[in-house]
Design an enzyme around this catalytic site. Structure first.
Site, PDB file in Angstrom:
ATOM      1  N   TYR A 166      44.250 -47.708 129.254  1.00 49.23           N
ATOM      2  CA  TYR A 166      44.844 -46.124 129.443  1.00 49.23           C
ATOM      3  C   TYR A 166      44.725 -46.000 131.011  1.00 49.23           C
ATOM      4  O   TYR A 166      45.984 -45.497 131.516  1.00 49.23           O
ATOM      5  CB  TYR A 166      43.436 -45.128 128.941  1.00 49.23           C
ATOM      6  CG  TYR A 166      43.794 -43.856 129.114  1.00 49.23           C
ATOM      7  CD1 TYR A 166      45.024 -43.013 128.268  1.00 49.23           C
ATOM      8  CD2 TYR A 166      43.316 -43.120 129.890  1.00 49.23           C
ATOM      9  CE1 TYR A 166      45.303 -41.873 128.519  1.00 49.23           C
ATOM     10  CE2 TYR A 166      43.656 -41.596 130.016  1.00 49.23           C
ATOM     11  CZ  TYR A 166      44.507 -40.901 129.398  1.00 49.23           C
ATOM     12  OH  TYR A 166      44.925 -39.615 129.218  1.00 49.23           O
ATOM     13  N   LYS A 224      48.344 -45.121 132.622  1.00 45.06           N
ATOM     14  CA  LYS A 224      48.514 -43.795 133.674  1.00 45.06           C
ATOM     15  C   LYS A 224      48.583 -44.223 135.082  1.00 45.06           C
ATOM     16  O   LYS A 224      49.221 -43.256 135.870  1.00 45.06           O
ATOM     17  CB  LYS A 224      47.316 -42.830 133.375  1.00 45.06           C
ATOM     18  CG  LYS A 224      47.363 -42.254 131.943  1.00 45.06           C
ATOM     19  CD  LYS A 224      48.600 -41.524 131.794  1.00 45.06           C
ATOM     20  CE  LYS A 224      48.259 -40.612 130.401  1.00 45.06           C
ATOM     21  NZ  LYS A 224      49.663 -39.838 130.317  1.00 45.06           N
TER      22      LYS A 224
HETATM   23  N1  LIG Z   1      42.873 -34.076 126.857  1.00 51.34           N
HETATM   24  C1  LIG Z   1      42.364 -34.602 127.937  1.00 51.34           C
HETATM   25  O1  LIG Z   1      41.250 -34.527 128.210  1.00 51.34           O
HETATM   26  C2  LIG Z   1      43.408 -35.242 128.906  1.00 51.34           C
HETATM   27  C3  LIG Z   1      42.925 -35.975 130.043  1.00 51.34           C
HETATM   28  C4  LIG Z   1      43.660 -36.656 130.925  1.00 51.34           C
HETATM   29  C5  LIG Z   1      45.032 -36.698 130.545  1.00 51.34           C
HETATM   30  N2  LIG Z   1      45.503 -36.334 129.405  1.00 51.34           N
HETATM   31  C6  LIG Z   1      46.925 -36.542 128.997  1.00 51.34           C
HETATM   32  O2  LIG Z   1      47.535 -35.456 128.835  1.00 51.34           O
HETATM   33  C7  LIG Z   1      48.625 -35.472 127.741  1.00 51.34           C
HETATM   34  C8  LIG Z   1      48.280 -34.623 126.669  1.00 51.34           C
HETATM   35  O3  LIG Z   1      47.478 -34.969 125.824  1.00 51.34           O
HETATM   36  P1  LIG Z   1      46.523 -34.057 124.864  1.00 51.34           P
HETATM   37  O4  LIG Z   1      45.093 -34.281 125.430  1.00 51.34           O
HETATM   38  O5  LIG Z   1      46.977 -32.959 124.729  1.00 51.34           O
HETATM   39  O6  LIG Z   1      46.576 -34.822 123.730  1.00 51.34           O
HETATM   40  P2  LIG Z   1      46.864 -34.431 122.107  1.00 51.34           P
HETATM   41  O7  LIG Z   1      46.273 -33.154 121.830  1.00 51.34           O
HETATM   42  O8  LIG Z   1      46.462 -35.646 121.195  1.00 51.34           O
HETATM   43  O9  LIG Z   1      48.642 -34.263 122.094  1.00 51.34           O
HETATM   44  C9  LIG Z   1      49.425 -35.447 122.402  1.00 51.34           C
HETATM   45  C10 LIG Z   1      50.739 -35.112 122.149  1.00 51.34           C
HETATM   46  O10 LIG Z   1      51.762 -36.093 122.739  1.00 51.34           O
HETATM   47  C11 LIG Z   1      52.626 -36.295 121.506  1.00 51.34           C
HETATM   48  N3  LIG Z   1      52.761 -37.966 121.331  1.00 51.34           N
HETATM   49  C12 LIG Z   1      51.955 -38.805 120.913  1.00 51.34           C
HETATM   50  N4  LIG Z   1      52.332 -39.864 120.696  1.00 51.34           N
HETATM   51  C13 LIG Z   1      53.858 -39.873 121.064  1.00 51.34           C
HETATM   52  C14 LIG Z   1      54.993 -40.250 121.010  1.00 51.34           C
HETATM   53  N5  LIG Z   1      54.953 -41.870 120.805  1.00 51.34           N
HETATM   54  N6  LIG Z   1      56.133 -40.095 121.172  1.00 51.34           N
HETATM   55  C15 LIG Z   1      56.387 -38.572 121.520  1.00 51.34           C
HETATM   56  N7  LIG Z   1      55.211 -37.745 121.493  1.00 51.34           N
HETATM   57  C16 LIG Z   1      53.931 -38.344 121.279  1.00 51.34           C
HETATM   58  C17 LIG Z   1      51.932 -35.746 120.200  1.00 51.34           C
HETATM   59  O11 LIG Z   1      52.859 -35.188 119.358  1.00 51.34           O
HETATM   60  P3  LIG Z   1      53.349 -35.471 117.733  1.00 51.34           P
HETATM   61  O12 LIG Z   1      51.842 -36.246 117.211  1.00 51.34           O
HETATM   62  O13 LIG Z   1      53.469 -34.322 117.230  1.00 51.34           O
HETATM   63  O14 LIG Z   1      54.527 -36.559 117.749  1.00 51.34           O
HETATM   64  C18 LIG Z   1      51.082 -34.354 120.845  1.00 51.34           C
HETATM   65  O15 LIG Z   1      52.040 -33.475 120.958  1.00 51.34           O
HETATM   66  C19 LIG Z   1      48.472 -37.233 127.558  1.00 51.34           C
HETATM   67  O16 LIG Z   1      49.422 -37.614 128.245  1.00 51.34           O
HETATM   68  C20 LIG Z   1      47.117 -37.479 127.830  1.00 51.34           C
HETATM   69  O17 LIG Z   1      47.182 -38.829 128.225  1.00 51.34           O
HETATM   70  C21 LIG Z   1      44.633 -35.734 128.630  1.00 51.34           C
END
Ligand SMILES: NC(=O)c1ccc[n+]([C@@H]2O[C@H](COP(=O)([O-])OP(=O)(O)OC[C@H]3O[C@@H](n4cnc5c(N)ncnc54)[C@H](OP(=O)(O)O)[C@@H]3O)[C@@H](O)[C@H]2O)c1
Length: 267
Positions: free
Chosen positions: A142, A146
């Site tokens: 990861y 990133k």
């Molecule tokens: N939450 C945290 O603590 C955190 C921290 C650092 C960075 N991030 C980053 O923030 C971003 C959003 O994460 P989140 O925490 O909101 O996660 P999440 O709730 O699991 O949402 C992930 C989103 O990405 C979409 N997705 C997953 N695989 C995909 C694919 N192959 N093609 C297109 N869309 C895809 C999903 O949509 P569908 O399943 O509907 O397709 C969903 O809307 C990510 O890039 C993650 O790495 C999150």
């Protein structure tokens, strides 16, 4: 004219919060999901997009062109997690992880740029992670995906400044979303020497996400960057100690920083 903002991964978590917030501020929001038919109650349209497939990305832009000829902002948000000991990581799983977290967002940038260039302006916000700036134990894949997105954003930013297009990364700390339950989990090999420590690290990681901040903070930060004239290359938003770790990584001797990380994960 209202600005049009494309938010990938708008069905859940940070992307959903960003999309709701920007919609409430009056932006024309277009979201994406791999399964848009599952989400019928959103106040903005969701188009089908799977970042792991170039064909899906091409189809997505073809569909987008039938709906609008403007794209002011791309929020490259969609992404997934992956955990596992580096030694035991299934490389095909890691390649597929990079397709979603690195090559997919890059392909989105490649198709968004000509639209923005012809308008003489545009903004791209690549969502990375605080883990992009440090190799996190049992999340090396990861951090690598990133980190790659973060570095290529730096290069891209300098290349496209001449066209009036601004690029930045936004590195979230831990936010309470569904990311932990959806991440790819590499099981230990039989008799693995990592078994106990990996399981303990996983519990620590999951606790951090469950106790994470409210995604609205990220949504408000994104809205702020959209309104800014000039963007910095990198932003970090999240709990104080996680943001502080970025400064500590820069100023502390490497050995001390590594010891702190190992203590944090009980290694
Ligand atoms: N939450 C945290 O603590 C955190 C921290 C650092 C960075 N991030 C980053 O923030 C971003 C959003 O994460 P989140 O925490 O909101 O996660 P999440 O709730 O699991 O949402 C992930 C989103 O990405 C979409 N997705 C997953 N695989 C995909 C694919 N192959 N093609 C297109 N869309 C895809 C999903 O949509 P569908 O399943 O509907 O397709 C969903 O809307 C990510 O890039 C993650 O790495 C999150």
């Amino acid at each position: 004219m209202k600005q049009t903002v494309l938010v990938t991964g708008a069905s859940s978590g940070l992307g959903k919060s960003i999309s709701f917030h920007l919609h409430s501020l009056g932006y024309t929001v277009i979201g994406t999901s791999r399964s848009p038919h599952k989400y019928t109650d959103l106040p903005f349209p969701l188009l089908a997009l799977d970042l792991s497939s170039q064909a899906s990305i091409d189809l997505f832009f073809a569909e987008l062109a039938t709906k609008t000829n403007r794209l002011d902002v791309l929020v490259n948000n969609a992404g997934v997690g992956i955990t596992g000991a580096v030694e035991e990581m299934n490389l095909n799983a890691l390649r597929s992880h990079f397709d979603t977290n690195f090559f997919g967002p890059l392909a989105m940038v490649q198709q968004a740029l000509p639209i923005m260039r012809s308008a003489g302006k545009g903004k791209i916000i690549n969502i990375t992670s605080i883990g992009a700036s440090m190799g996190l134990p049992f999340r090396g894949g990861y951090s690598a995906s990133k980190g790659a997105l973060q570095l290529i954003s730096e290069a891209l930013r300098m290349e496209v400044a001449q066209f009036g297009i601004e690029i930045c990364t936004l590195a979230p700390g831990d936010y309470a979303t569904d990311i932990a339950s959806r991440r790819y989990y590499e099981p230990n090999k039989k008799g693995s020497p990592y078994e106990a420590i990996y399981q303990e690290s996983l519990s620590t990681m999951d606790e951090h996400v469950d106790d994470g901040n409210d995604p609205i903070e990220i949504a408000k930060a994104v809205a702020g960057y959209i309104q800014k004239n000039k963007l910095r290359p990198h932003y970090a938003v999240g709990p104080f100690m996680q943001r502080l770790s970025l400064t500590m990584k820069k100023i502390l001797p490497q050995k001390i920083f590594e010891r702190m990380l190992k203590n944090h994960y009980n290694l």
